[in-house]
Design an enzyme around this catalytic site. Structure first.
Site, PDB file in Angstrom:
ATOM      1  N   HIS A  53      10.454  -8.610  38.588  1.00 47.24           N
ATOM      2  CA  HIS A  53       9.948  -8.761  39.948  1.00 47.24           C
ATOM      3  C   HIS A  53       8.571  -9.421  39.948  1.00 47.24           C
ATOM      4  O   HIS A  53       8.292 -10.318  40.757  1.00 47.24           O
ATOM      5  CB  HIS A  53       9.875  -7.382  40.617  1.00 47.24           C
ATOM      6  N   HIS A  64      12.993  -4.401  34.962  1.00 46.52           N
ATOM      7  CA  HIS A  64      13.227  -4.910  36.323  1.00 46.52           C
ATOM      8  C   HIS A  64      11.905  -5.127  37.069  1.00 46.52           C
ATOM      9  O   HIS A  64      11.752  -6.094  37.819  1.00 46.52           O
ATOM     10  CB  HIS A  64      14.101  -3.933  37.103  1.00 46.52           C
ATOM     11  N   HIS A  75      14.101   0.033  30.417  1.00 44.13           N
ATOM     12  CA  HIS A  75      14.989  -0.903  31.121  1.00 44.13           C
ATOM     13  C   HIS A  75      14.555  -1.083  32.572  1.00 44.13           C
ATOM     14  O   HIS A  75      14.480  -2.210  33.078  1.00 44.13           O
ATOM     15  CB  HIS A  75      16.429  -0.392  31.079  1.00 44.13           C
ATOM     16  N   GLU A  76      14.254   0.025  33.243  1.00 49.58           N
ATOM     17  CA  GLU A  76      13.809  -0.066  34.640  1.00 49.58           C
ATOM     18  C   GLU A  76      12.464  -0.785  34.737  1.00 49.58           C
ATOM     19  O   GLU A  76      12.211  -1.512  35.697  1.00 49.58           O
ATOM     20  CB  GLU A  76      13.728   1.326  35.259  1.00 49.58           C
TER      21      GLU A  76
END
Length: 227
Positions: A106, A102, A98-99
């Site tokens: 980006h 991100h 999940h991270e």
């Protein structure tokens, strides 16, 4: 002193948030005991996903705490919490992926992430000054000042609102990668999905709580104008 009936809205919001927090902690704990069949650690998967996405300038670090995992775009650092870093559980792999979602957002310039980043200063400004300005406006019987405080708090609600697509999209990217790259499959993939779904509900709860708080502020300022 008369009981402030609008405080019920705060209580409702707090209860919703506590239930969501309890649910994610319970779900994560349940699947923290389920190791992935291939023996991957969370940082192994994070590095693999980042490399596969062509992201070679993001560090992976350990951070203290429980589910304090996050990606910092400004620092280009992906931080995994004590309960995730080094773990081989399907829950930890889901959180790490999940991270990474991100980080991929980006890299590709995901519009909702950009909007949320721009909204951070406004949300901080609103959460810090909304209540003092509203109280000052009511104390001085200055309706315009109190209304300005309410407007400031809408920045907080907007931030919570724009956070939803960012978090849901990161989870969607994570699950797609975990399945496509055959990292998790079958019951393991479903377990990771349950963990990420429970985590997503905490953001929904935060939005609901903020909306209820905003409604309370509107009711308070309207009541002060009638007195």
């Amino acid at each position: 002193m008369a009981f402030d009936s609008t405080y019920i809205l705060v209580i409702i919001g707090a209860i919703i948030s506590m239930i969501a927090s309890w649910n994610v902690q319970r779900t994560f704990k349940n699947y923290s005991n389920v190791a992935n069949s291939q023996g991957f650690t969370s940082q192994d998967i994070a590095q693999r996903i980042l490399s596969s996405a062509g992201i070679n300038d993001v560090r992976i670090e350990r951070i203290s705490g429980n589910l304090t995992d996050h990606y910092s775009p400004s620092e280009k650092v992906l931080r995994l919490s004590d309960t995730v870093y080094g773990s081989t559980s399907v829950a930890a792999l889901g959180v790490a992926a999940h991270e990474c979602g991100h980080a991929i957002q980006h890299k590709v310039g995901y519009s909702a992430l950009k909007l949320r980043s721009m909204a951070v200063p406004l949300a901080n400004f609103g959460s810090t000054l909304a209540w003092p300005i509203i109280i000052a406006g009511i104390a001085m019987s200055w309706a315009g000042l109190a209304q300005f405080g309410v407007i400031l708090f809408t920045f907080v609600v907007f931030f919570q609102l724009i956070t939803l697509p960012v978090e849901f999209n990161a989870s969607s990217r994570a699950l797609e990668i975990l399945e496509k790259d055959s990292i998790l499959a079958g019951g393991e993939l479903q377990a990771a999905k349950k963990v990420l779904s429970a985590a997503a509900l905490t953001y929904v709860a935060a939005l609901v709580s903020s909306v209820l708080q905003l409604l309370r502020l509107i009711m308070i300022t309207k009541g002060s104008r009638r007195r």
